[in-house]
Design an enzyme around this catalytic site. Sequence first.
Site, PDB file in Angstrom:
ATOM      1  N   ARG A  52      11.771  -5.586   4.708  1.00 47.77           N
ATOM      2  CA  ARG A  52      11.488  -4.219   4.521  1.00 47.77           C
ATOM      3  C   ARG A  52      12.390  -3.348   5.244  1.00 47.77           C
ATOM      4  O   ARG A  52      12.760  -3.808   6.468  1.00 47.77           O
ATOM      5  CB  ARG A  52      10.139  -3.930   4.914  1.00 47.77           C
ATOM      6  N   LYS A  91       0.960  -1.163   0.038  1.00 44.03           N
ATOM      7  CA  LYS A  91       0.020  -0.177  -0.049  1.00 44.03           C
ATOM      8  C   LYS A  91       0.925   1.259  -0.044  1.00 44.03           C
ATOM      9  O   LYS A  91       0.656   2.256  -0.659  1.00 44.03           O
ATOM     10  CB  LYS A  91      -0.974   0.060   1.277  1.00 44.03           C
ATOM     11  N   ARG A 119      -0.639  -9.097  13.121  1.00 39.95           N
ATOM     12  CA  ARG A 119      -1.299  -8.146  12.315  1.00 39.95           C
ATOM     13  C   ARG A 119      -2.154  -8.875  11.311  1.00 39.95           C
ATOM     14  O   ARG A 119      -2.952  -8.480  10.762  1.00 39.95           O
ATOM     15  CB  ARG A 119      -0.110  -7.261  11.807  1.00 39.95           C
ATOM     16  N   ARG A 171      -9.732  -0.130   8.435  1.00 45.64           N
ATOM     17  CA  ARG A 171      -9.386  -1.316   9.175  1.00 45.64           C
ATOM     18  C   ARG A 171     -10.618  -2.336   9.357  1.00 45.64           C
ATOM     19  O   ARG A 171     -10.112  -3.488   9.955  1.00 45.64           O
ATOM     20  CB  ARG A 171      -8.326  -1.145  10.111  1.00 45.64           C
ATOM     21  N   ARG A 211      10.916  -1.491  10.995  1.00 42.33           N
ATOM     22  CA  ARG A 211       9.964  -1.184  12.045  1.00 42.33           C
ATOM     23  C   ARG A 211       9.706  -2.189  13.043  1.00 42.33           C
ATOM     24  O   ARG A 211       9.953  -3.237  12.995  1.00 42.33           O
ATOM     25  CB  ARG A 211       8.598  -1.088  10.950  1.00 42.33           C
TER      26      ARG A 211
END
Length: 212
Positions: free
Chosen positions: A125, A15, A169, A88, A158
């Site tokens: 990431r 996203k 998540r 969400r 992160r």
Amino acid sequence: MKPQLILLGAPGTGKGTQAKRIVDEFGYSHISTGDLLRGEIAKGSDLGKKVKSIIDKGDLVNDQVVLELLNANCSISDSAYIFDGFPRNIEQSELLEEHVLKGAASKAIYFDIDLDILVERISNRRIAPKSGEIYNLLSRPPKVEGKCDISGEDLIHRKDDTAETVRNRLEVFKNTIAPILDYYEGRGVLVRIDASTSAEEVFAKVGEAINS
Ligand code: AP5
Ligand code: MG
């Protein structure tokens, strides 16, 4: 007037990556509730202190808290926005419509992907907090290890990208996504895109969706 864009998809589907490209190519403003919340944590604000443990666990922050943060950072009469990370849950879909979009034309793009590949994407990431660039050690490595190509700043991993938090998540996502998709499908504004291909191929499909 361009439609307001709502990006839907599991953690790690791309996203944020696609939002950056949409901003550059189509002149949208990007609003990511995750980035806003991480910004509050980095500032050490009262809100940041309140939400830190929730985000570190991978649970959802209270709907009203996120709605207020969103509203404080966007004014859709001035710009076409990309909403990344909001809604969400079905309640947030309704809040977005009622308190933010208020009938403005919108399109919801769902990044569809086999969830099994996301853990690998997320664990590779690295992000540059100041420039907002998003790297991946496999698919988009920085030119110099550990440094942002644009700003030269140190790249970070992160805090909510640990294996345990990512698993939670993904569970939260699985438990909340179906009614959101039904909501936008029912309004006739949902576009599903296969997000398992390269970022370039995904972006080509996003462009078609925006222009259709
Ligand atoms: P948030 O920041 O929104 O995180 P998320 O939804 O979990 O999504 P990510 O940012 O992890 O993934 P992304 O889809 O942006 O992928 P990216 O482009 O980086 O939310 C974080 C937390 O904040 C939540 O858990 C919650 O606690 C809280 N929160 C936020 N909003 C909230 C709300 N509305 N209500 C309540 N709580 C809220 O890409 C991932 C990686 O893959 C990168 O390395 C990238 O380079 C790579 N990549 C991207 N595309 C491709 C591709 N096509 N092929 C190969 N690699 C790719
Ligand atoms: Mg993101």
